[in-house]
Design a protein around this motif. Structure first.
Motif, PDB file in Angstrom:
ATOM      1  N   ASN A  62       0.806  -1.214   0.000  1.00  0.00           N
ATOM      2  CA  ASN A  62       0.000   0.000   0.000  1.00  0.00           C
ATOM      3  C   ASN A  62       0.845   1.273   0.000  1.00  0.00           C
ATOM      4  O   ASN A  62       0.332   2.352   0.284  1.00  0.00           O
ATOM      5  CB  ASN A  62      -0.950  -0.008   1.196  1.00  0.00           C
ATOM      6  N   LEU A 124      10.773  18.793  19.655  1.00  0.00           N
ATOM      7  CA  LEU A 124      10.264  17.488  20.085  1.00  0.00           C
ATOM      8  C   LEU A 124       9.621  16.743  18.906  1.00  0.00           C
ATOM      9  O   LEU A 124       9.784  15.537  18.736  1.00  0.00           O
ATOM     10  CB  LEU A 124       9.221  17.704  21.186  1.00  0.00           C
ATOM     11  N   LEU A 128      10.530  12.835  17.936  1.00  0.00           N
ATOM     12  CA  LEU A 128       9.612  11.727  18.234  1.00  0.00           C
ATOM     13  C   LEU A 128       9.625  10.611  17.194  1.00  0.00           C
ATOM     14  O   LEU A 128       9.646   9.428  17.552  1.00  0.00           O
ATOM     15  CB  LEU A 128       8.191  12.254  18.421  1.00  0.00           C
ATOM     16  N   ASP A 138       4.273   6.639  28.482  1.00  0.00           N
ATOM     17  CA  ASP A 138       3.491   7.854  28.679  1.00  0.00           C
ATOM     18  C   ASP A 138       4.304   9.111  28.943  1.00  0.00           C
ATOM     19  O   ASP A 138       4.187  10.095  28.241  1.00  0.00           O
ATOM     20  CB  ASP A 138       2.530   7.629  29.859  1.00  0.00           C
ATOM     21  N   GLN A 139       5.153   9.039  29.977  1.00  0.00           N
ATOM     22  CA  GLN A 139       5.794  10.260  30.439  1.00  0.00           C
ATOM     23  C   GLN A 139       7.025  10.608  29.628  1.00  0.00           C
ATOM     24  O   GLN A 139       7.671  11.610  29.867  1.00  0.00           O
ATOM     25  CB  GLN A 139       6.199  10.134  31.908  1.00  0.00           C
ATOM     26  N   GLU A 141       7.796  11.858  26.826  1.00  0.00           N
ATOM     27  CA  GLU A 141       8.030  13.104  26.115  1.00  0.00           C
ATOM     28  C   GLU A 141       8.263  14.292  27.036  1.00  0.00           C
ATOM     29  O   GLU A 141       8.703  15.344  26.599  1.00  0.00           O
ATOM     30  CB  GLU A 141       6.857  13.380  25.175  1.00  0.00           C
ATOM     31  N   THR A 142       7.974  14.110  28.302  1.00  0.00           N
ATOM     32  CA  THR A 142       8.185  15.225  29.210  1.00  0.00           C
ATOM     33  C   THR A 142       9.619  15.292  29.718  1.00  0.00           C
ATOM     34  O   THR A 142       9.955  16.212  30.459  1.00  0.00           O
ATOM     35  CB  THR A 142       7.239  15.135  30.420  1.00  0.00           C
ATOM     36  N   THR A 144      12.031  16.352  28.441  1.00  0.00           N
ATOM     37  CA  THR A 144      12.704  17.564  27.970  1.00  0.00           C
ATOM     38  C   THR A 144      12.734  18.665  29.009  1.00  0.00           C
ATOM     39  O   THR A 144      13.528  19.592  28.908  1.00  0.00           O
ATOM     40  CB  THR A 144      11.996  18.084  26.712  1.00  0.00           C
ATOM     41  N   ILE A 145      11.857  18.609  30.014  1.00  0.00           N
ATOM     42  CA  ILE A 145      11.846  19.691  30.998  1.00  0.00           C
ATOM     43  C   ILE A 145      12.960  19.557  32.023  1.00  0.00           C
ATOM     44  O   ILE A 145      13.271  20.496  32.734  1.00  0.00           O
ATOM     45  CB  ILE A 145      10.505  19.779  31.746  1.00  0.00           C
ATOM     46  N   ASN A 147      16.462  19.396  33.879  1.00  0.00           N
ATOM     47  CA  ASN A 147      17.775  20.008  33.717  1.00  0.00           C
ATOM     48  C   ASN A 147      18.869  19.155  34.334  1.00  0.00           C
ATOM     49  O   ASN A 147      20.012  19.225  33.933  1.00  0.00           O
ATOM     50  CB  ASN A 147      17.801  21.383  34.374  1.00  0.00           C
ATOM     51  N   ASP A 151      16.332  15.905  38.800  1.00  0.00           N
ATOM     52  CA  ASP A 151      15.093  16.423  38.257  1.00  0.00           C
ATOM     53  C   ASP A 151      14.364  15.343  37.458  1.00  0.00           C
ATOM     54  O   ASP A 151      13.178  15.109  37.622  1.00  0.00           O
ATOM     55  CB  ASP A 151      15.466  17.542  37.290  1.00  0.00           C
ATOM     56  N   ALA A 155      10.870  14.053  38.862  1.00  0.00           N
ATOM     57  CA  ALA A 155       9.664  14.561  38.226  1.00  0.00           C
ATOM     58  C   ALA A 155       9.031  13.553  37.287  1.00  0.00           C
ATOM     59  O   ALA A 155       7.823  13.479  37.178  1.00  0.00           O
ATOM     60  CB  ALA A 155       9.993  15.839  37.454  1.00  0.00           C
ATOM     61  N   VAL A 158      10.121   8.612  38.040  1.00  0.00           N
ATOM     62  CA  VAL A 158       9.923   7.914  39.300  1.00  0.00           C
ATOM     63  C   VAL A 158       8.813   6.867  39.231  1.00  0.00           C
ATOM     64  O   VAL A 158       8.910   5.811  39.841  1.00  0.00           O
ATOM     65  CB  VAL A 158       9.697   8.913  40.452  1.00  0.00           C
ATOM     66  N   ASP A 159       7.783   7.146  38.420  1.00  0.00           N
ATOM     67  CA  ASP A 159       6.805   6.067  38.341  1.00  0.00           C
ATOM     68  C   ASP A 159       6.794   5.382  36.964  1.00  0.00           C
ATOM     69  O   ASP A 159       5.814   4.774  36.573  1.00  0.00           O
ATOM     70  CB  ASP A 159       5.419   6.522  38.772  1.00  0.00           C
TER      71      ASP A 159
ATOM     72  N   ARG B  63      -3.097  -0.912  -5.855  1.00  0.00           N
ATOM     73  CA  ARG B  63      -2.911  -0.147  -4.630  1.00  0.00           C
ATOM     74  C   ARG B  63      -3.857   1.046  -4.596  1.00  0.00           C
ATOM     75  O   ARG B  63      -4.499   1.326  -3.583  1.00  0.00           O
ATOM     76  CB  ARG B  63      -1.470   0.350  -4.531  1.00  0.00           C
ATOM     77  N   ARG B  66      -7.252  -0.072  -3.925  1.00  0.00           N
ATOM     78  CA  ARG B  66      -7.420  -0.424  -2.509  1.00  0.00           C
ATOM     79  C   ARG B  66      -7.592   0.828  -1.667  1.00  0.00           C
ATOM     80  O   ARG B  66      -8.389   0.864  -0.728  1.00  0.00           O
ATOM     81  CB  ARG B  66      -6.222  -1.235  -2.007  1.00  0.00           C
ATOM     82  N   VAL B 187       2.788  14.519  36.829  1.00  0.00           N
ATOM     83  CA  VAL B 187       4.037  15.111  36.353  1.00  0.00           C
ATOM     84  C   VAL B 187       4.083  16.588  36.703  1.00  0.00           C
ATOM     85  O   VAL B 187       5.099  17.104  37.159  1.00  0.00           O
ATOM     86  CB  VAL B 187       4.174  14.898  34.824  1.00  0.00           C
ATOM     87  N   ARG B 190       4.816  17.101  40.378  1.00  0.00           N
ATOM     88  CA  ARG B 190       6.186  16.765  40.741  1.00  0.00           C
ATOM     89  C   ARG B 190       7.167  17.770  40.164  1.00  0.00           C
ATOM     90  O   ARG B 190       8.061  18.242  40.844  1.00  0.00           O
ATOM     91  CB  ARG B 190       6.534  15.376  40.206  1.00  0.00           C
ATOM     92  N   ALA B 191       6.983  18.076  38.879  1.00  0.00           N
ATOM     93  CA  ALA B 191       7.974  18.929  38.214  1.00  0.00           C
ATOM     94  C   ALA B 191       7.924  20.350  38.759  1.00  0.00           C
ATOM     95  O   ALA B 191       8.912  21.049  38.741  1.00  0.00           O
ATOM     96  CB  ALA B 191       7.723  18.932  36.713  1.00  0.00           C
ATOM     97  N   LYS B 236       6.240  23.337  28.677  1.00  0.00           N
ATOM     98  CA  LYS B 236       6.995  22.177  28.172  1.00  0.00           C
ATOM     99  C   LYS B 236       6.270  20.872  28.496  1.00  0.00           C
ATOM    100  O   LYS B 236       6.213  19.956  27.677  1.00  0.00           O
ATOM    101  CB  LYS B 236       8.385  22.159  28.787  1.00  0.00           C
ATOM    102  N   GLU B 239       3.443  20.422  26.223  1.00  0.00           N
ATOM    103  CA  GLU B 239       3.912  19.973  24.909  1.00  0.00           C
ATOM    104  C   GLU B 239       4.239  18.488  24.953  1.00  0.00           C
ATOM    105  O   GLU B 239       3.871  17.726  24.067  1.00  0.00           O
ATOM    106  CB  GLU B 239       5.154  20.782  24.539  1.00  0.00           C
ATOM    107  N   GLY B 240       4.919  18.103  26.032  1.00  0.00           N
ATOM    108  CA  GLY B 240       5.344  16.713  26.150  1.00  0.00           C
ATOM    109  C   GLY B 240       4.185  15.747  26.200  1.00  0.00           C
ATOM    110  O   GLY B 240       4.270  14.647  25.690  1.00  0.00           O
ATOM    111  N   LEU B 241       3.085  16.158  26.784  1.00  0.00           N
ATOM    112  CA  LEU B 241       1.955  15.243  26.905  1.00  0.00           C
ATOM    113  C   LEU B 241       0.872  15.532  25.873  1.00  0.00           C
ATOM    114  O   LEU B 241      -0.259  15.091  26.013  1.00  0.00           O
ATOM    115  CB  LEU B 241       1.388  15.289  28.318  1.00  0.00           C
TER     116      LEU B 241
END
Lengths: 353, 869
Positions: A62, A124, A128, A138-139, A141-142, A144-145, A147, A151, A155, A158-159, B63, B66, B187, B190-191, B236, B239-241
């Motif tokens: 395809n 980002l 990706l 899940d986490q 992509e974050t 990037t925050i 330093n 940290d 942040a 941890v989980d 193709r 399809r 997040v 925590r952050a 940030k 953006e990340g999430l």
């Protein structure tokens, strides 16, 4: 494990289907004949046509022409991911943990990739697509925050399942390029050690097969770290901290490696071990010579192929993923050679069967 | 012989097609579906073949189709199907098609991008609207100070503001996937070390993801924080999430204004979106009208090019050479197709079909129709018959349902099955048109509809004979047993729960004709006398009856199989096997099983006195022990029995060495003679077929395999080999005749030993195996009786008013169990056993099944997806 340990008896109850499936997948891995045909292709369209006659089937059907290597790469990876996810979704108890362990290494790679990218001021969205889909969480992509590593840990990670591997590299230092390499290796070390111990705890054939493979992986990392550290500001003590403490080199080999100053001394360490001596013999960068990296890959492939010789153990799942990965690398290598009309090196792939 | 009896006569032919006519010719042959092409370039890679580029173009077209099909599915527009089957378009039309598909694909993609952009816009605006609405809400309940700073209010945020009067609280607002909200919150906390305040609310309506079209649930959130550093951090994390942030003004007035603006824009956008949707729908409806025809066309072209890739290209003569198997009877049709194809393409030179002699075994081709298909399927599932050997399928049409019915005999169950089969057969066209039901189980049942019909019919017949209908008997003609003739007194009749009926007492059993002892009438006109239904010794009686009839039926079928073997031997002119194998086998089976059947029938017909009935089992054992039969141990049947039985046993013993040694001995003798005749040549000639050369057979195999390759080249050099049709025929016979020279002698001997042991043991074990007919039939009738007495009987035996109600309730239970257990499960098990009896017991007598099926190149099967090109 005890003398009267019949883990094998119940193995198929929980994992029989998946093991059978994996062995089936493994039979679909391209063989020498296929590679021979692939290397004869003149264009990527030819390659597609030939792959159609293998178990890859219509996986490129395809895609609009013209094909690019990137598309092939994506599709190959997608196939691996689909297969792996299927295994993971049907896995039960210990096998699920085992498969998660396989995933962790990709997670580590992804985190490091993202941190390095951010340090180099990349977007980002640009980073990706480069992440391995098996290592996405899940986490992720974050990151990037963050330093500093503290940290990062407090942040974000941890989980995540990577948290236990992280405890060795928490510091308040800012992240920079050298730091990141150190983090990567520390993480990997913790990961390998944990994975090794877990497999050992499993006992039986799993321990037998996996400890061999993971031990080799640990040793390979130690060698590579040592060789790459020459000419950098990494001190010998710091370097020694990065060696995974499992495998054949541990403990004597690692002590010697820690003292090594140049490639020759590394080679001398390897001389003591029959398996590794072979790998170091006759390596080089010239035409017709294989690089040390390729030799390591070849050895890894042999070990993974051999892991299918044993039944009732989890090693087949690990080996399958690694073999598929190697196969992806091979196909991409061949495609790149074809696309860039650089045929002289087309044969430097690593055949599996 | 009819075409069903043996597989079609096949011939290998070479086609010489002019390059320009090849496409049209192959297209015609594809419509015809009577030839199977062999690959003349097996050593050439898929991508090095001549027409690979055309195949690729077809792939590309497919193709695109399809892609369009997927779009149709997305919009849930059904594909229009008028049953058209367009011919494969000429190659020049292909360019037109390509252009058309290209345009459609581009149009579609453009529409999609536009739509996606619009939808994205729409989504953003909707989210914005939601944020403004919810934000208003948040502010109203928590931040009165924001509108009116001076009041300072009671809210904690205001107090927070008081402590650091110089810094102002900032906030961002946005939308996030509801599933990510918990981890987002974590997040964030925590952050930012708990220094932010998050409020969120669910968006009630589901939103559509513009890219994937999936429905997603989202939440609106608003985050309050202090200072720019925190703002950076929060942004940030967002953006990340993958949270989308939207500007949200501080004051409620501004918010209201923007909200009004957003509303109007949403309305405008909705109008545009509707228009795009309509346009898309218009294009897709057009596509839906034609896509099926397009698919067929493209698949046909692709199949043709695939076939052309199998051909040999002769550049000098500008022609393609193909090699194919085809049925000899259809050569005329194939010639016509070629002629037609040549005419259509306007080529000046005719295409030539040339028969070729070959050593290869031709494929097996059994023509089937809707009715015979399923029966042939049963045979082919065991193994495709060797070329031209007797095909058991036509006999299976009757024997299979019959043996099934012997095990499944019940009038009522048979009737249900017959009705089910009838429904399938009568509504056949309707079900055939409904291709969408892609269920494997259904296909299997539907494919075997004629078999089900027959099985139902035969089950009714046997059920009739067993006199069982849901385990009850019909009493149509009145029983031939008479209780009153026993002259029981009233007390006995009143007290006894069961009474003995003695058939010897005059008048009790009226079954014998007048001239017999006690004879006064006739037995029940057909099958079982209904009185057995209430007899206590019903099972004992039926067991003996069914057991014996199983053996007689089994013997008949095995004998029939052996007769078919004779037909095979005669057809392949294998006189040696007839004399040295078939005749002793026949004698053997007659002596060992046939004799048993004869005495069974003898006993049935002649024995009148139940008290002195002989035991056949003991008699049979004694026969092999050479014990003379005597009345004392109940083995005496007729005078002269002892002599006959000794003769029978001796014949059995005599047949064994005959089967074992005669054939190898003759072969050995022939070979020695041959060797003597050729002895002088043997020393100097390498062409002699040396007996001592075990590799010879292998060499022959190799040369046959190479034949494909050589065929093409040979045709280049040798123009046309004159070959009569008769020659081919005789050749095929010669070739299928087993050539004893090919095998090593020890191998022949070993095979003969195996065959002999197998046959002689099988005569006994297979006969025993036919007892499953009795066993299954017993199981079936017992199960249905249990079901009747344990379920239906409860309801029927109750007195009103409870009786009818219970009967009604119990009936459903009875019906479900009857269908589930007796029809489906018992039916499947009887089916399997009938299958086994045919495959093993019947076919082992004559059937080799070492052929390979003829798979013609046919558009029909390619389009239906049965063949994967």
């Amino acid at each position: 494990m005890g003398l009267f340990d019949f883990a094998e008896v119940g193995f198929n109850v929980d994992n029989g289907f998946l093991e059978g499936l994996t062995r089936g997948f493994k039979n679909g891995v391209l063989c020498k004949e296929d590679y021979r045909h692939l290397t004869q292709c003149d264009s990527l369209e030819d390659l597609k046509l030939h792959l159609q006659s293998t178990t890859y089937g219509n996986f490129l059907a395809n895609e609009p022409s013209p094909l690019t290597v990137a598309v092939i790469d994506d599709r190959l990876r997608e196939k691996l991911v689909v297969e792996f996810q299927f295994l993971r979704n049907h896995a039960y108890k210990e096998l699920a943990t085992f498969l998660d362990f396989i995933k962790y290494s990709y997670m580590i790679d992804n985190i490091i990739l993202l941190i390095t990218g951010t340090l180099r001021q990349r977007q980002l969205s640009e980073l990706l697509p480069k992440c391995h889909p098996l290592g996405i969480f899940d986490q992720m992509e974050t990151v990037t925050i963050a330093n500093s590593t503290a940290d990062l840990y407090n942040a974000i990670l941890v989980d995540s399942p990577l948290a236990p591997f992280f405890k060795d590299c928490i510091s308040e230092e800012d992240l920079d390029e050298v730091n990141i390499e150190v983090i990567r290796n520390t993480l990997y070390k913790a990961y390998l050690e944990a994975f090794y111990d877990w497999c050992e705890g499993c006992g039986g054939a799993t321990a037998e097969v996996m400890c061999e493979i993971l031990g080799f992986e640990a040793d390979r990392r130690s060698f590579i770290i040592t060789i790459n550290s020459f000419g950098t500001e990494l001190s010998k003590e710091d370097r020694a901290k990065l060696y995974p403490r499992r495998g054949k080199l541990y403990p004597d080999g690692l002590t010697e490696l820690a003292r090594a100053d140049d490639y020759e001394s590394v080679k001398r360490v390897a001389e003591h071990y029959t398996e590794y001596r072979k790998l170091f013999d006759g390596t080089g960068v010239g035409i017709g010579e294989k690089t040390l990296e390729d030799k390591f890959f070849e050895h890894e492939v042999t070990m993974n192929v051999n892991s299918f010789m044993q039944q009732f153990q989890y090693g087949v799942f690990y080996s399958f993923v690694k073999l598929r990965e190697q196969e992806c690398r091979n196909v991409i290598w061949i495609s790149e050679c074809i696309a860039q009309r650089h045929r002289s090196k087309i044969d430097s792939y690593i055949p599996i069967f | 012989m009819g075409s069903l009896f043996r597989s079609e006569q096949m011939c290998l032919a070479q086609l010489y097609l002019q390059s320009e006519a090849a496409f049209a010719c192959v297209s015609k042959l594809g419509e015809l579906g009577l030839v199977s092409f062999t690959d003349l370039n097996p050593n050439v890679n898929a991508f090095q073949r001549k027409f690979v580029n055309d195949v690729r173009r077809c792939d590309e077209m497919e193709r695109k189709l399809r892609f369009l099909e997927r779009e149709l599915k997305k919009d849930q527009i059904g594909v229009y199907d008028n049953g058209d089957n367009p011919p494969a378009p000429a190659p020049r039309e292909m360019i037109e098609l390509e252009a058309k598909f290209e345009k459609l694909e581009n149009d579609m993609k453009e529409i999609n991008t536009n739509q996606e952009a619009l939808k994205k816009n729409f989504l953003e605006l909707t989210e914005m609207k939601q944020i403004l609405m919810k934000a208003q809400h948040f502010f109203e309940e928590t931040l009165p100070f924001n509108d009116d700073d001076t009041q300072g209010g009671a809210s904690e945020y205001a107090r927070l503001l008081d402590e650091q009067p110089e810094s102002k609280l900032g906030f961002v607002a946005g939308v996030i996937l509801r599933s990510k909200l918990p981890s987002f919150e974590r997040v964030l906390w925590r952050a930012c070390r708990g220094n932010v305040f998050l409020r969120h609310a669910e968006i009630e309506m589901a939103l559509e993801d513009p890219v994937t079209g999936d429905v997603v649930n989202k939440s609106v959130f608003i985050i309050f924080f202090q200072g720019d550093q925190l703002r950076n951090r929060v942004q940030k994390i967002c953006e990340g999430l993958h949270a989308t942030l939207y500007p949200c003004p501080d004051t409620s007035n501004e918010r209201r204004e923007i909200a009004i603006g957003v509303m109007t824009r949403i309305e405008d956008l909705q109008a545009v979106l509707n228009q795009t949707e309509d346009h898309r729908h218009l294009v897709l409806t057009q596509v839906a009208l034609n896509i099926r025809v397009w698919f067929i066309k493209v698949r046909k072209i692709k199949a043709i090019y695939h076939t052309l890739n199998l051909f040999n290209v002769n550049i000098a003569e500008k022609c393609l050479i193909a090699q194919c198997w085809c049925p000899t009877n259809d050569l005329g049709k194939i010639q016509d197709a070629l002629r037609y194809g040549t005419e259509v393409s306007g080529s000046s030179v005719a295409s030539i079909l040339q028969q070729v002699t070959t050593e290869e075994q031709p494929p097996t081709y059994n023509r089937t129709n809707m009715f015979t298909e399923s029966f042939q399927g049963i045979i082919d599932a065991f193994g495709v018959s060797t070329y031209q050997e007797v095909n058991p399928a036509p006999f299976t049409i009757i024997t299979f349902p019959f043996l099934f019915a012997v095990m499944f005999g019940d009038f009522g169950h048979g009737l249900l099955m017959l009705v089910f089969g009838l429904v399938l057969v009568i509504r056949e066209k309707f079900y055939l048109a409904q291709k969408s039901a892609d269920s494997e189980i259904w296909d299997m049942i539907f494919g075997g509809r004629y078999m089900i019909l027959f099985m139902g019919f035969f089950s009714m017949y046997t059920g009739f004979l067993y006199n069982e209908c849901f385990s009850r008997s019909f009493n149509v003609f009145g029983s031939s047993w008479n209780v009153s003739a026993m002259n029981f007194d009233a007390v006995t009749l009143g007290n006894a729960s069961a009474l003995d009926l003695d058939p010897v007492t005059p008048g009790v059993y009226r079954g014998y004709p007048d001239n017999y002892i006690n004879g006064s009438g006739y037995p029940y006109p057909y099958g079982m006398d209904p009185i057995w239904q209430s007899a206590e010794n019903k099972i004992t009686f039926q067991n003996s009856y069914k057991m014996k009839s199983s053996i007689v039926l089994g013997f008949a079928q095995m004998l029939f199989g052996l007769t078919l073997a004779l037909y095979n031997h005669i057809y392949f002119k294998d006189r040696l096997s007839i004399i040295c194998e078939w005749i002793p086998q026949m004698i053997f089976i007659w002596c060992i099983v046939g004799y048993l059947c004869v005495i069974i029938l003898f006993k049935w017909i002649t024995w009148k006195d139940p008290a002195s009935a002989p035991s056949l089992l003991i008699g049979l054992i004694n026969m092999f022990m050479f014990t003379a039969p005597s009345k004392a141990d109940g083995t005496f049947l007729y005078t002269g029995q002892s002599t006959v039985q000794i003769f029978v046993v001796l014949m059995i013993v005599f047949c064994l060495p005959w089967m074992l040694l005669a054939k190898p001995a003759v072969i050995y003798y022939r070979r020695r003679q041959k060797a003597n005749r050729y002895a002088p040549l043997k020393s100097d000639s390498s062409t002699t077929r040396g007996l001592e050369n075990p590799n010879f057979a292998e060499d022959v195999g190799k040369s046959q395999r190479n034949y494909n390759l050589a065929g093409g080249e040979m045709a280049d050099d040798v123009p046309i080999i004159e070959q009569d049709q008769l020659d081919v025929e005789s050749n095929s016979i010669q070739q299928t005749e087993p050539d004893p020279d090919e095998k090593d002698f020890s191998e022949i001997m070993i095979l003969q030993i195996i065959h002999t042991i197998e046959f002689s043991l099988n005569c006994i074990s297979h006969t025993a195996s036919y007892l499953r007919l009795w066993a299954l039939s017993l199981a079936h009738s017992e199960l249905s009786e249990v079901l009747w007495t344990m379920v239906m009987h409860i309801g029927l035996s109750m007195a009103p008013p409870a009786g009818p109600i219970v009967t009604y309730a119990v009936f459903w239970f009875f019906a479900v169990l009857t269908v589930g257990i007796l029809l489906v499960m018992e039916g499947l098990s009887a089916f399997l056993h009938a299958l086994r009896l045919h495959w093993v017991e019947f076919q082992s007598k004559f059937y080799k099944g070492q052929g390979y099926a003829f798979l013609p190149f046919s558009f029909e099967s390619i389009i239906q997806g049965r063949v994967d090109e």
